[in-house]
Write an enzyme that holds these catalytic residues in place. Structure first.
Site, PDB file in Angstrom:
ATOM      1  N   CYS A   1      31.341  73.972  38.191  1.00 13.35           N
ATOM      2  CA  CYS A   1      30.683  72.750  38.650  1.00 13.35           C
ATOM      3  C   CYS A   1      30.765  71.655  37.586  1.00 13.35           C
ATOM      4  CB  CYS A   1      29.203  72.979  38.929  1.00 13.35           C
ATOM      5  SG  CYS A   1      28.826  74.518  39.732  1.00 13.35           S
ATOM      6  N   ASP A   2      30.563  71.996  36.319  1.00 13.47           N
ATOM      7  CA  ASP A   2      30.345  70.990  35.281  1.00 13.47           C
ATOM      8  C   ASP A   2      31.453  70.899  34.234  1.00 13.47           C
ATOM      9  OD1 ASP A   2      27.880  70.517  36.481  1.00 13.47           O
ATOM     10  OD2 ASP A   2      26.916  72.092  35.323  1.00 13.47           O
TER      11      ASP A   2
ATOM     12  N   CYS B   1      27.076  76.698  35.188  1.00 11.28           N
ATOM     13  CA  CYS B   1      28.217  76.760  36.106  1.00 11.28           C
ATOM     14  C   CYS B   1      29.391  75.958  35.556  1.00 11.28           C
ATOM     15  CB  CYS B   1      27.812  76.226  37.478  1.00 11.28           C
ATOM     16  SG  CYS B   1      29.184  76.175  38.633  1.00 11.28           S
TER      17      CYS B   1
END
Ligand code: NAP
Length: 317
Positions: A139-140, A136
């Site tokens: 997200c990261d 992701c």
């Protein structure tokens, strides 16, 4: 819980499909509960930007999922945040067993459990998940500001996420196992025009290497020449498709070789009163708009099914 303890409809999964089914079920006055173990909205919560949901030229995945949720809640949809342990088909009623041991009974069930990222299954991938290996970018990606990363895959997701990472990371390698992308033309054009992305055609990752601080490199193999090489990267973002979350699909329901559930045009499986929608259902393309469309179809068909069962008949005409 419904008044007599029996629901008309239980929806398992709170992504775009499940929430749309909730809207249509409430409008059809079905006694409905939606069960979701995590954050309502499902996978789209992980998407930075959605540009192809009609009516919104651009909206973040999180904002779109909130709109789905608010819409469903505006009709008073009951929601339970719990893991479902099993879905058990029955002749008169179907049952849904919750993680806390409760059994809920219902005339119809809609399974909307979506799918999960597919794994490369190479050494280092699972060991360094969360320490440089990610599924992701939204997200990261933040953790890789100015650093070098590699994206794996050649579909829409890989190219979208590579473009997202190009705004954050230092250099973005994009490794694809063939010499042509599967992704849509518009994304291909954007990737080819993005100077920060270096495409590694005919290339597969064979190992993720790391030290005690996290990922340091990947080993690569040229799928044509067979030659091996290694490049230094801090992050590995894997977008090679997706497996359906079919663990709750009851035995006896037909699935294809890849584990997608087969359903008719009403999204009904071969077990009357059990419907399947969204990414779990075998279909041509996985899109938010299609999951929502499935949710509409299944809820409308479930309403007829419930009516027929209450009249003492069978769900299938
Ligand atoms: P996908 O379209 O199935 O693409 C998966 C990619 O990973 C393919 O390029 C495939 O290579 C590669 N791959 C598969 N297994 C691999 C392995 N073991 N090693 C290396 N590479 C491997 O999956 P997706 O990109 O997640 O998209 C899923 C669906 O969602 C698609 O229908 C897509 O159109 C849709 N989607 C749409 C949007 C959008 O419209 N904005 C955004 C995201 C996703 P090959 O090409 O060689 O098979």
């Amino acid at each position: 819980m419904s008044e007599n303890g029996i629901y008309d409809l239980i929806i398992v999964g709170g992504g775009p499909g499940g929430l749309t089914a909730g809207v249509y079920a409430m409008r059809a006055a079905l006694k409905t509960v939606l069960i979701e173990k995590g954050l309502p909205g499902g996978q789209i919560n992980l998407t930075e930007s959605v540009e192809n949901y009609p009516g919104f030229e651009e909206i973040s995945g999180f904002d779109l999922s909130q709109k789905f949720l608010q819409h469903a809640k505006s009709y008073g949809l009951e929601m339970i945040q719990q893991e479902v342990a099993a879905v058990e088909p029955g002749l008169e009623f179907h049952s849904v067993r919750l993680g806390d041991g409760r059994h809920l009974h219902t005339h119809a069930v809609i399974l909307a459990t979506g799918g999960s990222p597919r794994k490369l299954q190479v050494p280092g991938e699972s060991e360094y998940y969360g320490r440089g290996v990610s599924y992701c970018a939204t997200c990261d990606g933040f953790f890789f500001r100015g650093k070098d990363v590699i994206v794996v895959g050649g579909g829409d997701t890989a190219l979208e996420e590579a473009l997202y990472l190009a705004k954050i990371a230092g250099r973005v390698y994009l490794a694809h196992r063939r010499d042509a992308f599967r992704a849509s033309r518009i994304l291909q054009q954007r990737v080819l025009a993005e100077g920060k992305i270096e495409i590694l055609w005919n290339t597969v990752v064979t190992e993720v290497k790391a030290n005690d601080k996290g990922v340091t490199a990947v080993a690569l193999r040229d799928t044509r020449a067979g030659a091996s090489m290694e490049i230094a990267v801090d992050g590995v973002f894997i977008f090679i498709g997706f497996s359906p979350n079919n663990q709750l699909v009851p035995a006896g329901i037909k699935m294809d070789h890849d584990g997608y559930v087969e359903a008719d045009e009403k999204c009904e499986t071969n077990i009357p009163g059990i419907f399947v929608i969204g990414d779990l259902r075998q279909k041509y393309a996985k899109q938010i708009v299609l999951a929502a469309a499935d949710g509409c179809t299944a809820a409308m068909a479930a309403a007829i099914c419930v009516e027929m069962k209450k009249a003492g008949g069978d769900c299938k005409p």
